[in-house]
Design a protein around this motif. Structure first.
Motif, PDB file in Angstrom:
ATOM      1  N   LYS A 412      85.840 -13.952  -6.062  1.00 35.15           N
ATOM      2  CA  LYS A 412      85.757 -13.314  -4.754  1.00 35.15           C
ATOM      3  C   LYS A 412      85.779 -11.794  -4.850  1.00 35.15           C
ATOM      4  CE  LYS A 412      87.515 -16.364  -1.120  1.00 35.15           C
ATOM      5  NZ  LYS A 412      88.615 -16.541  -0.132  1.00 35.15           N
ATOM      6  N   GLU A 413      86.767 -11.283  -5.585  1.00 30.35           N
ATOM      7  CA  GLU A 413      86.975  -9.835  -5.658  1.00 30.35           C
ATOM      8  C   GLU A 413      85.962  -9.145  -6.567  1.00 30.35           C
ATOM      9  OE1 GLU A 413      89.138  -8.322  -3.790  1.00 30.35           O
ATOM     10  OE2 GLU A 413      89.973 -10.187  -2.981  1.00 30.35           O
ATOM     11  N   LYS A 414      85.362  -9.924  -7.451  1.00 32.69           N
ATOM     12  CA  LYS A 414      84.415  -9.386  -8.426  1.00 32.69           C
ATOM     13  C   LYS A 414      85.051  -8.322  -9.320  1.00 32.69           C
ATOM     14  CE  LYS A 414      81.215 -11.955  -6.638  1.00 32.69           C
ATOM     15  NZ  LYS A 414      80.822 -13.206  -7.332  1.00 32.69           N
ATOM     16  N   LYS A 415      86.315  -8.518  -9.621  1.00 36.75           N
ATOM     17  CA  LYS A 415      87.063  -7.623 -10.505  1.00 36.75           C
ATOM     18  C   LYS A 415      88.273  -8.383 -11.033  1.00 36.75           C
ATOM     19  CE  LYS A 415      89.881  -5.647  -6.786  1.00 36.75           C
ATOM     20  NZ  LYS A 415      90.291  -4.423  -6.059  1.00 36.75           N
ATOM     21  N   LEU A 416      89.039  -7.724 -11.904  1.00 35.69           N
ATOM     22  CA  LEU A 416      90.236  -8.354 -12.460  1.00 35.69           C
ATOM     23  C   LEU A 416      91.340  -8.409 -11.416  1.00 35.69           C
ATOM     24  CD1 LEU A 416      90.330  -6.591 -15.957  1.00 35.69           C
ATOM     25  CD2 LEU A 416      89.675  -8.965 -15.506  1.00 35.69           C
ATOM     26  N   VAL A 417      92.016  -9.572 -11.348  1.00 38.40           N
ATOM     27  CA  VAL A 417      93.162  -9.724 -10.443  1.00 38.40           C
ATOM     28  C   VAL A 417      94.315 -10.349 -11.220  1.00 38.40           C
ATOM     29  CG1 VAL A 417      91.712  -9.994  -8.403  1.00 38.40           C
ATOM     30  CG2 VAL A 417      92.469 -12.035  -9.658  1.00 38.40           C
ATOM     31  N   SER A 418      95.523 -10.098 -10.756  1.00 38.92           N
ATOM     32  CA  SER A 418      96.704 -10.718 -11.362  1.00 38.92           C
ATOM     33  C   SER A 418      96.931 -12.074 -10.722  1.00 38.92           C
ATOM     34  CB  SER A 418      97.926  -9.826 -11.152  1.00 38.92           C
ATOM     35  OG  SER A 418      98.275  -9.781  -9.783  1.00 38.92           O
ATOM     36  N   LEU A 419      97.771 -12.890 -11.340  1.00 41.86           N
ATOM     37  CA  LEU A 419      98.091 -14.202 -10.772  1.00 41.86           C
ATOM     38  C   LEU A 419      98.820 -14.040  -9.442  1.00 41.86           C
ATOM     39  CD1 LEU A 419      99.213 -16.122 -13.995  1.00 41.86           C
ATOM     40  CD2 LEU A 419      97.009 -16.240 -12.825  1.00 41.86           C
ATOM     41  N   GLU A 420      99.668 -13.024  -9.356  1.00 42.12           N
ATOM     42  CA  GLU A 420     100.379 -12.778  -8.096  1.00 42.12           C
ATOM     43  C   GLU A 420      99.402 -12.433  -6.983  1.00 42.12           C
ATOM     44  OE1 GLU A 420     104.159 -10.193  -6.352  1.00 42.12           O
ATOM     45  OE2 GLU A 420     103.232  -9.625  -8.244  1.00 42.12           O
ATOM     46  N   GLU A 421      98.404 -11.621  -7.291  1.00 39.72           N
ATOM     47  CA  GLU A 421      97.402 -11.253  -6.297  1.00 39.72           C
ATOM     48  C   GLU A 421      96.601 -12.471  -5.865  1.00 39.72           C
ATOM     49  OE1 GLU A 421      96.656  -6.628  -7.783  1.00 39.72           O
ATOM     50  OE2 GLU A 421      95.478  -8.283  -8.627  1.00 39.72           O
ATOM     51  N   TYR A 422      96.293 -13.352  -6.809  1.00 43.02           N
ATOM     52  CA  TYR A 422      95.545 -14.573  -6.484  1.00 43.02           C
ATOM     53  C   TYR A 422      96.337 -15.444  -5.521  1.00 43.02           C
ATOM     54  CZ  TYR A 422      92.992 -18.968  -7.086  1.00 43.02           C
ATOM     55  OH  TYR A 422      92.286 -20.118  -6.864  1.00 43.02           O
ATOM     56  N   VAL A 423      97.603 -15.702  -5.869  1.00 38.02           N
ATOM     57  CA  VAL A 423      98.438 -16.592  -5.052  1.00 38.02           C
ATOM     58  C   VAL A 423      98.671 -16.000  -3.665  1.00 38.02           C
ATOM     59  CG1 VAL A 423     100.745 -17.609  -4.850  1.00 38.02           C
ATOM     60  CG2 VAL A 423      99.541 -17.691  -7.031  1.00 38.02           C
ATOM     61  N   THR A 424      98.866 -14.698  -3.588  1.00 42.64           N
ATOM     62  CA  THR A 424      99.072 -14.027  -2.299  1.00 42.64           C
ATOM     63  C   THR A 424      97.875 -14.219  -1.376  1.00 42.64           C
ATOM     64  OG1 THR A 424     100.476 -12.355  -3.346  1.00 42.64           O
ATOM     65  CG2 THR A 424      99.567 -11.809  -1.189  1.00 42.64           C
ATOM     66  N   ASN A 425      96.666 -14.259  -1.944  1.00 37.64           N
ATOM     67  CA  ASN A 425      95.437 -14.370  -1.153  1.00 37.64           C
ATOM     68  C   ASN A 425      94.992 -15.812  -0.909  1.00 37.64           C
ATOM     69  OD1 ASN A 425      95.177 -11.556  -0.980  1.00 37.64           O
ATOM     70  ND2 ASN A 425      94.085 -11.443  -2.928  1.00 37.64           N
ATOM     71  N   MET A 426      95.741 -16.775  -1.377  1.00 38.48           N
ATOM     72  CA  MET A 426      95.348 -18.179  -1.201  1.00 38.48           C
ATOM     73  C   MET A 426      95.440 -18.608   0.258  1.00 38.48           C
ATOM     74  SD  MET A 426      97.121 -20.103  -4.504  1.00 38.48           S
ATOM     75  CE  MET A 426      96.895 -21.747  -3.789  1.00 38.48           C
ATOM     76  N   PRO A 427      94.427 -19.342   0.778  1.00 36.78           N
ATOM     77  CA  PRO A 427      94.544 -19.927   2.125  1.00 36.78           C
ATOM     78  C   PRO A 427      95.673 -20.956   2.152  1.00 36.78           C
ATOM     79  CG  PRO A 427      92.267 -19.981   1.331  1.00 36.78           C
ATOM     80  CD  PRO A 427      93.121 -19.603   0.170  1.00 36.78           C
ATOM     81  N   GLU A 428      96.177 -21.230   3.338  1.00 34.65           N
ATOM     82  CA  GLU A 428      97.314 -22.143   3.457  1.00 34.65           C
ATOM     83  C   GLU A 428      96.981 -23.551   2.973  1.00 34.65           C
ATOM     84  OE1 GLU A 428      99.131 -22.203   7.259  1.00 34.65           O
ATOM     85  OE2 GLU A 428      99.480 -20.045   7.321  1.00 34.65           O
ATOM     86  N   ASP A 429      95.733 -23.977   3.162  1.00 32.08           N
ATOM     87  CA  ASP A 429      95.381 -25.360   2.804  1.00 32.08           C
ATOM     88  C   ASP A 429      95.011 -25.516   1.327  1.00 32.08           C
ATOM     89  OD1 ASP A 429      93.030 -23.889   2.950  1.00 32.08           O
ATOM     90  OD2 ASP A 429      91.837 -25.602   3.686  1.00 32.08           O
ATOM     91  N   GLN A 430      95.031 -24.423   0.556  1.00 27.58           N
ATOM     92  CA  GLN A 430      94.672 -24.512  -0.866  1.00 27.58           C
ATOM     93  C   GLN A 430      95.882 -24.930  -1.687  1.00 27.58           C
ATOM     94  OE1 GLN A 430      92.717 -21.021  -2.461  1.00 27.58           O
ATOM     95  NE2 GLN A 430      93.005 -21.665  -4.584  1.00 27.58           N
ATOM     96  N   LYS A 431      95.731 -26.014  -2.440  1.00 23.04           N
ATOM     97  CA  LYS A 431      96.853 -26.565  -3.201  1.00 23.04           C
ATOM     98  C   LYS A 431      96.952 -26.003  -4.615  1.00 23.04           C
ATOM     99  CE  LYS A 431      96.494 -31.087  -0.946  1.00 23.04           C
ATOM    100  NZ  LYS A 431      96.237 -32.540  -1.187  1.00 23.04           N
ATOM    101  N   TYR A 432      95.799 -25.659  -5.200  1.00 22.10           N
ATOM    102  CA  TYR A 432      95.772 -25.334  -6.632  1.00 22.10           C
ATOM    103  C   TYR A 432      95.184 -23.956  -6.890  1.00 22.10           C
ATOM    104  CZ  TYR A 432      96.386 -30.383  -6.907  1.00 22.10           C
ATOM    105  OH  TYR A 432      96.867 -31.659  -6.759  1.00 22.10           O
ATOM    106  N   ILE A 433      95.503 -23.436  -8.077  1.00 19.47           N
ATOM    107  CA  ILE A 433      94.860 -22.220  -8.573  1.00 19.47           C
ATOM    108  C   ILE A 433      93.651 -22.683  -9.383  1.00 19.47           C
ATOM    109  CG2 ILE A 433      95.100 -20.179 -10.046  1.00 19.47           C
ATOM    110  CD1 ILE A 433      98.121 -20.315  -9.527  1.00 19.47           C
TER     111      ILE A 433
END
Length: 626
Positions: A412-433
């Motif tokens: 999505k971001e088209k750049k490097l992201v941290s795991l914390e940034e990924y989890v913070t941006n997860m929709p509520e209905d998303q169960k997995y990384i």
């Protein structure tokens, strides 16, 4: 003049010390300079309790005097000196340390800490000398004394003439041999190099007459060589200076002076601890990766100093493997050294320091990630693989330490992201990384398996390095979110309507899929309706812990064990190709076999796997074209 024997020690012990204890002959100079520094320190301590004495630090120094004609090397100090009794006690008994006794009597004050712990350092002189002479005049004494020895046979003590207080040690160097060149210890450049390496931060000036070139007075165009007394050592180490006095360029200059790298460090960490174990540390996060970093030749570790004296070039125990890229040094007054001062007797203090340094390094990296993102990404591109290895190594023992430092490319971001940034941006209905694996970002972008996850609006992490998936398998979860490959059998995306339709199609086309599975003859564990495909006709997924990417990596290793993933051939029933499969199943089983093999080989190629028989595959394509 009576020759005396060394007290309570044998010739074999002295020979063992000379030949076995020290790994390099050059350390004899380190030992003698350390002893000279101790002698001046003792005078300092004496001045603290004697009102008649004043200690002016500028008046005290150590001088190195090489004499090529006589083949002698003299180490002179302006310290407290020794009486005949002290020469007898300190030099007549091997492993008797006057410095250690003095150290126990006096608490460390004003940054003056006595270096010596053992009485063997002096005897390192016999590694390079046939005859050792010590001329010494003690504070408060009118008589000077000469101690002389040719080694284990014994020593003599007699009166001598010496005007000033202090000690001079004169080494009569051994004759050169085929294996050893003792003359090197008379060369200015060699002596300077040894002093800079081991004793650069002795607190007193180490002086030496150095040959320099100066213009002639009568003709400035011509130069003449002259001897000039110079101070060789730096004396005050940067890590003992107040941080407020130092600028960024001071740290960078020191990095370059120590030859830690040809790059500019991205960050420095200056640590001063005064507690159970006292130590100072100066660490650097480099910008560029050393050419041999991922080879067996690379040796991790920090320089280790004891009271400003270099003990080890590379102390690997000070750094965990996942932070092996860190450069720098540690200086401690509380280390328990072995008899040669080259190794540690125990590792309790070292473990304490190492644990604290690891916390400091992690904190510094997190700070860089937050406040200097560009610098952190530069660092991560160089050393990110090592951090990922830190998650995987030792059965994941350090995964909690390293996980917040990891970065991955985001769909999505088209750049490097941290795991914390990924989890913070997860929709509520998303169960997995979700993650996808491949050789490059471009190839992953085209993977058919990503279509369903992308359509749901979920972010996908791109794993382009061979260590990535192994590290994540060890990590398992992040903030209670499980990792899941877009190629896994179950994506964990709920869609009751779609699931019901897939189940009915599976039942409807069961005979077709069973026939295709039989045609492939064990190459796949199943053929099934795909829930994830949208525009592509076919893809491979995997059931079980071993993914297709892991199979590729494991089988590329030298000890190829033939590991296989449980491959599943997924068919897109909405694609036009499926109509051809249905009709060929009803009308032409040979054509069904042809289509099945072509689709399976296409799926292999999409995954970056090689087809089993390229010639058969090419022939199959030709058959379809005719």
């Amino acid at each position: 003049m009576e020759k005396k024997q060394f007290q309570a020690e044998s010739k074999r012990l002295l020979e063992m010390m000379i030949n076995s204890i020290y790994s390099q002959r050059e350390v004899f100079l380190r030992e003698l300079i350390s002893n000279a520094s101790d002698a001046i320190d003792k005078l300092y301590y004496k001045a603290l309790t004697d009102a008649t004495l004043t200690f002016n630090k500028e008046s005290y120094y150590i001088k190195i005097i090489p004499n090529k004609e006589e083949r002698t090397l003299t180490i002179m100090d302006t310290g407290i000196g020794m009486t005949a009794e002290e020469l007898e006690t300190n030099l007549g008994t091997i492993a008797k340390s006057g410095s250690l006794a003095s150290k126990k009597e006096n608490e460390t004050k004003d940054g003056h800490d006595i270096i010596g712990q053992f009485g063997v350092g002096f005897y390192a002189a016999f590694m390079v000398a046939d005859v050792v002479t010590v001329n010494s005049k003690a504070l408060g004494s009118n008589q000077a004394y000469k101690w002389q020895s040719e080694g284990a046979d014994g020593y003599s003590i007699e009166g001598t003439d010496k005007e000033t207080i202090g000690t001079e040690i004169i080494l009569k160097l051994k004759e050169n041999s085929e294996d050893e060149n003792y003359d090197e210890f008379l060369e200015e450049y060699r002596l300077k190099a040894i002093i800079k390496k081991y004793s650069d931060f002795i607190r007193y000036p180490i002086k030496m007459d150095v040959t320099t070139s100066k213009p002639k007075e009568e003709n400035e165009n011509e130069n003449v060589e002259v001897l000039e007394e110079q101070i060789i050592n730096s004396m005050v180490p940067i890590w003992r200076k107040n941080k407020n006095e130092l600028k960024a360029e001071d740290y960078e200059n020191f990095y370059n002076e120590k030859h830690y790298g040809f790059d500019k460090p991205l960050k420095h960490i200056h640590v001063s601890v005064d507690g159970t174990v006292r130590y100072n540390a100066l660490l650097y996060i480099p910008e560029n990766i050393p050419f041999d970093y991922y080879s067996k030749e690379y040796e991790k570790g920090l320089e280790l100093y004891s009271s400003g004296v270099l003990i080890m070039d590379k102390c690997g125990d000070l750094l965990p493997d996942h932070f092996s890229f860190v450069k720098g040094l540690v200086d401690s007054e509380d280390l328990s050294l072995n008899i040669s001062r080259e190794m540690l007797q125990q590792d309790r203090q070292l473990k304490f320091i190492s644990k604290n340094l690891a916390k400091k390094i992690k904190s510094a990296l997190q700070s860089m990630l937050k406040d200097a993102r560009e610098n952190y990404e530069t660092f991560f591109k160089a050393f990110g693989r090592q951090l990922k290895y830190g998650v995987y190594a030792d059965f994941g023992a350090n995964k909690e330490t390293v996980q917040d430092l990891l970065l991955f490319y985001s769909s999505k971001e088209k750049k490097l992201v941290s795991l914390e940034e990924y989890v913070t941006n997860m929709p509520e209905d998303q169960k997995y990384i979700y993650y996808a694996t491949g050789d490059s970002i471009e190839r992953i972008d085209k993977l058919p398996q990503t279509e369903l996850v992308t359509d749901k609006g979920y972010e996908i992490l791109y794993f382009t390095e061979d260590i990535d998936e192994f590290a994540i398998k060890m990590l398992m979860t992040y903030k209670e979110k499980e990792f899941r490959s877009v190629s896994s059998g179950d994506l964990g995306i709920d869609n009751e309507k779609e699931d019901s339709k897939t189940e009915s199609e599976l039942e409807e086309y069961k005979e077709l899929f069973d026939a295709m599975k039989e045609i492939l003859g064990g190459k796949v564990t199943d053929v099934r309706v795909s829930k994830r495909l949208r525009s592509h006709p076919v893809c491979l997924s995997a059931d079980g812990e071993i993914t297709i990417e892991m199979e590729k990596i494991l089988n590329a290793m030298p000890d190829n064990q033939g590991v296989k993933a449980n491959k599943v051939l997924e068919i897109n029933t909405k694609h036009d190709v499926f109509n051809s499969l249905k009709s060929s199943y009803k009308e032409d089983r040979e054509k069904l076999a042809l289509f099945t093999n072509i689709l399976f080989n296409q799926a292999l190629l999409i995954e970056g796997l090689s087809v089993e028989d390229p010639v058969d595959f090419a022939n199959d394509i030709c058959k379809v074209m005719v």
